[in-house]
Design an enzyme around this catalytic site. Sequence first.
Site: not given
Length: 284
Positions: A48-49, A87, A117, A119, A186
Amino acid sequence: MAERKKITLPALFEKVARGTPITWLTCYDYPTAHLQEQAGIDMILVGDSLGMTMLGYDSTLPVTMDDMIRHAAAVRRGAPTAWVVGDMPYMSYQPSVESAIRNAGRFMAEAGCDAVKLEGGAEMADRVAAIARSGIPVIGHLGLTPQSVSALGGFRLQGKGAAQARKIVDDARALEEAGAFCILLELVPDRVCRLVTERAQHCIIMSLGSGPDAHGQLLIYHDAFALYPKFTPRMARVFADAGAVIRDGLDAYVREVTGRTFPQPENWFGMKDEEYDELVRLLG
Ligand code: KIV
């Protein structure tokens, strides 16, 4: 590169068993996916970056599931054999277990991803467990988690102190027990990453700016190839200055069009004389 077989979950675990580091890069579009596939990259993260690197937002928070599906599907078309990870964007899994399963399923069904993925630590274990139970390989993400950047106080090292580091180690255990096959660390100290890697039982640990002792490395593509105009974080190395190459090309394009040296005859198509004459006649 010779055509390779589709990367599978057992193939990733075989790499870990052999002690061969896994290569992982972000990617958001078809032509870059094609290049990464040719280079033999094992895993691709449609992160999602892309909200920052491709869409120019200041954070990842505005990114939607529809944005992610469109980019993930393009990456899948460009990289048919890589292990493509979708993501999960902000608020696609936080509201409920049900939303997590539904949106993870969209990545698999609509974009052809291999895994998803998300978070968060122990507080997300129920989402991880539910996605894994649905038959979808799931990756956890600990340390600097950009969707919580406001709560974390900015893009900075996480787990510097013993208590915070202990929480990362505990969270990694909780995610593994919930069924995550892989965890991304990260921006945590190298020794915390090493501890998590040593303690992992059946879970692949990946490092982004967290040192060399994980089972593999992830970088943001735009950082590694100087394509993000705002900054390059210390954790990234610029492997090639693609930004400068493209910029030089753009300067040349402007120069040649302005100076009328582009296009040349090989860049256009003509017409037979008799057809042209007939055209002029038709036009009167
Ligand atoms: O979106 C992304 O690219 C990520 C990385 C920062 C790990 O989640």
